[in-house]
Design a protein around this motif. Structure first.
Motif, short mmCIF file in Angstrom:
data_model
loop_
_atom_site.label_atom_id
_atom_site.label_comp_id
_atom_site.label_asym_id
_atom_site.label_seq_id
_atom_site.Cartn_x
_atom_site.Cartn_y
_atom_site.Cartn_z
N ILE A 92 0.85 -1.19 0.00
CA ILE A 92 0.00 0.00 0.00
C ILE A 92 0.89 1.24 0.00
O ILE A 92 1.79 1.37 0.83
CB ILE A 92 -0.92 0.02 1.23
CG1 ILE A 92 -1.84 -1.20 1.23
CG2 ILE A 92 -1.75 1.31 1.26
CD1 ILE A 92 -2.67 -1.33 2.50
N SER A 93 0.62 2.16 -0.92
CA SER A 93 1.35 3.42 -1.01
C SER A 93 0.35 4.56 -0.86
O SER A 93 -0.71 4.56 -1.48
CB SER A 93 2.06 3.52 -2.36
OG SER A 93 2.71 4.76 -2.51
N THR A 94 0.70 5.54 0.00
CA THR A 94 -0.19 6.69 0.22
C THR A 94 0.64 7.95 0.37
O THR A 94 1.85 7.90 0.59
CB THR A 94 -1.02 6.52 1.50
OG1 THR A 94 -0.14 6.34 2.61
CG2 THR A 94 -1.99 5.35 1.40
N VAL A 95 -0.03 9.08 0.28
CA VAL A 95 0.55 10.38 0.60
C VAL A 95 -0.34 11.01 1.68
O VAL A 95 -1.56 11.03 1.55
CB VAL A 95 0.62 11.30 -0.64
CG1 VAL A 95 1.08 12.70 -0.25
CG2 VAL A 95 1.54 10.70 -1.69
N GLY A 96 0.29 11.50 2.74
CA GLY A 96 -0.46 12.24 3.74
C GLY A 96 -0.52 11.63 5.12
O GLY A 96 -0.90 12.30 6.08
#
Length: 230
Positions: A92-96
């Motif tokens: 899983i890759s996210t920003v924030g």
């Protein structure tokens, strides 16, 4: 508590091919983008680990890594060339949302899957090989920009359009704080006990901390960090 961490996931990844990477078996370069993850209690369908002793298992079914960390590692000149997700081997890759926002034991909802945060990633020498820098793993350990793992509380499917919501907070120890405690340079039984008291902590970390307290010393990290004994 119902706090929306991320409105949309940056990427979902998996891979089940093992390859030799500088003489070391690894799946880190075999992750590829997918439109969904089918998440079971003990695995993600189509995903595997080359070293099941140190990766995977019920406490580490999914690896979540903040995408913005790639930029920081590049700015620190710790990568030989441009690198981006999923070259940390993440699912899983996210920003924030970062290690200071996420606590050990947090109950998280992603789509129809319920997860619990169990531990930070313990960086190993394979990252040195991956990014062609002899101290990349050490830099991750010291910066605490490591990502984290989940155990699965309810099975289902995760899609890129899903939000990530914090459902319940079990402890007040963040992933960053857990990294700081676990990798203290000096033995500190009181701090170890604080981390041991965290509901949801991965069993391997529980056993390691208990062993330190019993033996009153810290294990040698050289093999994990550099691939060779000190």
């Amino acid at each position: 508590m119902n706090k929306n961490w991320v409105n949309r996931i940056s990427g979902l990844y998996l891979g089940d091919q093992v390859q030799m990477h500088n003489g070391v078996a690894s799946c880190i370069n075999q992750k590829h983008s997918v439109t969904q993850l089918t998440v079971l209690f003990d695995r993600v369908v189509g995903n595997c680990e080359a070293d099941p002793k140190h990766h995977g298992g019920l406490d580490r079914v999914l690896h979540h890594f903040p995408r913005e960390h790639y930029g920081q590692y590049r700015r620190w000149d710790l990568m030989s060339s441009f690198k981006d997700a999923p070259l940390m081997g993440e699912n899983i890759s996210t920003v924030g949302v970062k290690e200071t926002h996420v606590n050990i034991g947090d109950i998280v909802q992603i789509g129809d899957v319920t997860l619990q945060v169990t531990q930070p990633r313990s960086p190993c020498f394979k990252l040195n090989l991956q990014f062609e820098h002899p101290k990349f793993a050490l830099a991750m350990q010291e910066s605490r920009m490591c990502g984290w793992f989940y155990r699965v509380l309810s099975e289902g499917v995760i899609r890129p359009s899903d939000s990530i919501c914090l459902i319940e907070r079990k402890t007040d120890i963040s992933i960053a704080k857990a990294m700081q405690i676990y990798f203290l340079p000096e033995f500190d039984a009181e701090q170890y006990q604080t981390l041991l008291n965290c509901e949801g902590l991965a069993q391997s970390w529980v056993e390691s901390l208990q062993r330190r307290i019993e033996q009153h010393n810290i294990e040698d990290w050289a093999m994990r960090l550099y691939g060779k004994a000190s």
